[in-house]
Design a protein around this motif. Sequence first.
Motif, mmCIF file in Angstrom:
data_model
loop_
_atom_site.group_PDB
_atom_site.id
_atom_site.type_symbol
_atom_site.label_atom_id
_atom_site.label_comp_id
_atom_site.label_asym_id
_atom_site.label_seq_id
_atom_site.Cartn_x
_atom_site.Cartn_y
_atom_site.Cartn_z
ATOM 1 N N ILE A 181 -7.556 -0.677 -30.565
ATOM 2 C CA ILE A 181 -6.289 -0.325 -29.920
ATOM 3 C C ILE A 181 -5.615 0.801 -30.696
ATOM 4 N N LEU A 182 -5.681 0.715 -32.045
ATOM 5 C CA LEU A 182 -5.094 1.759 -32.883
ATOM 6 C C LEU A 182 -5.761 3.107 -32.616
ATOM 7 N N LYS A 183 -7.069 3.091 -32.435
ATOM 8 C CA LYS A 183 -7.816 4.320 -32.113
ATOM 9 C C LYS A 183 -7.290 4.922 -30.803
ATOM 10 N N ASN A 184 -7.100 4.066 -29.785
ATOM 11 C CA ASN A 184 -6.625 4.553 -28.486
ATOM 12 C C ASN A 184 -5.182 5.056 -28.558
ATOM 13 N N ILE A 185 -4.350 4.399 -29.377
ATOM 14 C CA ILE A 185 -2.962 4.843 -29.533
ATOM 15 C C ILE A 185 -2.923 6.277 -30.066
ATOM 16 N N ILE A 186 -3.756 6.531 -31.072
ATOM 17 C CA ILE A 186 -3.752 7.876 -31.686
ATOM 18 C C ILE A 186 -4.426 8.896 -30.785
ATOM 19 N N ASP A 187 -5.642 8.562 -30.287
ATOM 20 C CA ASP A 187 -6.417 9.549 -29.524
ATOM 21 C C ASP A 187 -5.864 9.783 -28.125
ATOM 22 N N GLN A 188 -5.285 8.757 -27.509
ATOM 23 C CA GLN A 188 -4.840 8.898 -26.114
ATOM 24 C C GLN A 188 -3.330 9.106 -25.958
ATOM 25 N N SER A 189 -2.554 8.769 -27.007
ATOM 26 C CA SER A 189 -1.098 8.890 -26.857
ATOM 27 C C SER A 189 -0.475 9.856 -27.854
ATOM 28 N N LEU A 190 -0.786 9.693 -29.148
ATOM 29 C CA LEU A 190 -0.096 10.480 -30.166
ATOM 30 C C LEU A 190 -0.626 11.893 -30.290
ATOM 31 N N VAL A 191 -1.962 12.067 -30.337
ATOM 32 C CA VAL A 191 -2.538 13.416 -30.502
ATOM 33 C C VAL A 191 -2.256 14.292 -29.277
ATOM 34 N N PRO A 192 -2.555 13.814 -28.040
ATOM 35 C CA PRO A 192 -2.233 14.653 -26.875
ATOM 36 C C PRO A 192 -0.754 14.590 -26.478
ATOM 37 N N LYS A 193 0.026 13.780 -27.166
ATOM 38 C CA LYS A 193 1.461 13.601 -26.902
ATOM 39 C C LYS A 193 1.718 13.133 -25.475
ATOM 40 N N LYS A 194 0.911 12.160 -25.059
ATOM 41 C CA LYS A 194 1.113 11.513 -23.755
ATOM 42 C C LYS A 194 1.574 10.073 -24.045
ATOM 43 N N PHE A 195 2.862 9.846 -23.881
ATOM 44 C CA PHE A 195 3.435 8.586 -24.318
ATOM 45 C C PHE A 195 3.574 7.543 -23.207
ATOM 46 N N ASP A 196 3.021 7.850 -22.024
ATOM 47 C CA ASP A 196 3.187 6.913 -20.914
ATOM 48 C C ASP A 196 2.461 5.581 -21.151
ATOM 49 N N LYS A 197 1.360 5.617 -21.943
ATOM 50 C CA LYS A 197 0.618 4.370 -22.220
ATOM 51 C C LYS A 197 0.947 3.766 -23.586
#
Length: 580
Positions: A40-56
Amino acid sequence: MMSTIKKSVFKVIKSNIWTIILLVFVICGVVVLSLIPPQILKNIIDQSLVPKKFDKLLTFAFAYIGILFLIGVFNFFKEAIITILGLKITKEIRSEMIKKLERINAMFFSTNSSGTVVSRFTNDVDAINSLFTSGIVGMIVDCFKIIGIVISIWMFSSKLGIVTLLLLPAIYSITRAFQKRMLKAQIENRILVGKVNNHISESLKNVQMIKSYSKEDYMEENYTKYLLENYKTVEKVNFYDSVYSPIIQLIRAAVISFIVVLSSKQLNYLGISLGMVAASIELISNLFAPIESLGMELQNIQQAISGIKRVNDFFDEPEDDFKKNELRAENIIPKGEDVILSFNDITFQYEEGLDIIQNINLVLKQNEKVTFVGRTGVGKTTLFKLIMGLLKPTKGSITINGIDVYDIPNSEKRKIFGYVDQSFHIIKGTVGDQISLQDESITREQIEEVIDFVGLTEYVASLENGLDTMVDSDTLFSQGQKQLLAIARAIVTNPPILLLDEITANLDSIIEEKIVSVLQKTRDAHTILSISHRLSSMIASDTVVILEDGKVKNVGSPEVLLENDEWYRSHITLEKLTWS
């Protein structure tokens, strides 16, 4: 043949099969769920924090917290189930041990102290319990966790997986080295704590003697010595404990730094994303805990194996031979018939090749008064144990009216034998219970009669609740009164045979005279066998048996022995000179 411990374990497993299934499910849940947070931590960083998409991001956050909560719940149920099963196994083993203790041969207690037996029931069984709680189950869980972490890291990067595999033996070796040294220091500490506590107990117990002989300085020096040695072992434990944690933290920091450097833009050796790096760091951090636990679990298993061996040795101890349960006291000694006690060429040895009793042949008649005398260690007390059927002769037999005493059920022996020794063992209960030993077949009237017989009626009546006064202290009765209670306990069932084992050895001459006068009143109703330390002050005997090196050296009336036995004559003369 399956050992008793295995039977106990299988019995608990069989009766708790659904609990075992639930435990397996919970263990699998703990292992699987513990691998999800890094993902989950991997997905938080790769899918939300790095691309700056905070919807998920909120969904991931709730999922992360939810998984951690579930891990806590599953861990709670795992520990609860393991504890319950461990307690059931412990209870089952101890129940079997107490049953064994009831059947075990009396020879066992001649070579094993009460402390040794208690240690089998407590320390050794607790060690076995740890095998099923913090031992095998914990080791299985930790092994699965380590395997799961390594697989998860390998899925991120095979190169990082190789680094992790190389890391495992290094961490384990360091952990075990520290644990072994800590265990050794802890064992030393426990021994020294025992010495300190024992020294305090002995000092308090013997405080009058210490002051009388001016030994305060000596006791203080020993106490200081034990304290200093104990302090040094505590220092060792604290040193290893304080050094181990920083070393592990440094290794963890070095490994994490190594992963970060290899994953940097400049090197990009591992070829993984930032989320994978974060997840790998968390997995690596989580790797240290199960490895540390694994070392402790192996240590617990080693201790448990030694506990299992000692408990199995206890179960392998020889048991009493089968008793003829149909034998009853009234059939062995029918009312109105004489009691004939025969020693038929008996020999006895505690150890093979070392005879304590050798080829004794005697026939004792109804109401005969016999005193056994001899130097300390000639086998007098052992002979009494043989008479009561507690020990079985190596050769020959002892019979009452032709029936082997060893075949008489223990439940019938109190109706036949009354035994009095030098000490009176108080049990939990009332004054009346001290006499009856809570035997419901003994009436209150019988208790009152023997209390009156030994001359304690007036004293017992002066107690707060008379016969119903609770005895919760050794100080309620004097030493002489305890010996009179011991006589009352022995004769309350009116047994035809009384055995008196040096009962006045620890008493002064005035109290001794009173007890002897009480016993004189039993002369006409009992066959009395006594061991005497003072030949001239015991009950008047019809026969004196002189024992030497386990053999009968001489037998005869006191008058005859005074004439023809130099040893007997010299001891009688010496005692008269001493007491005159």
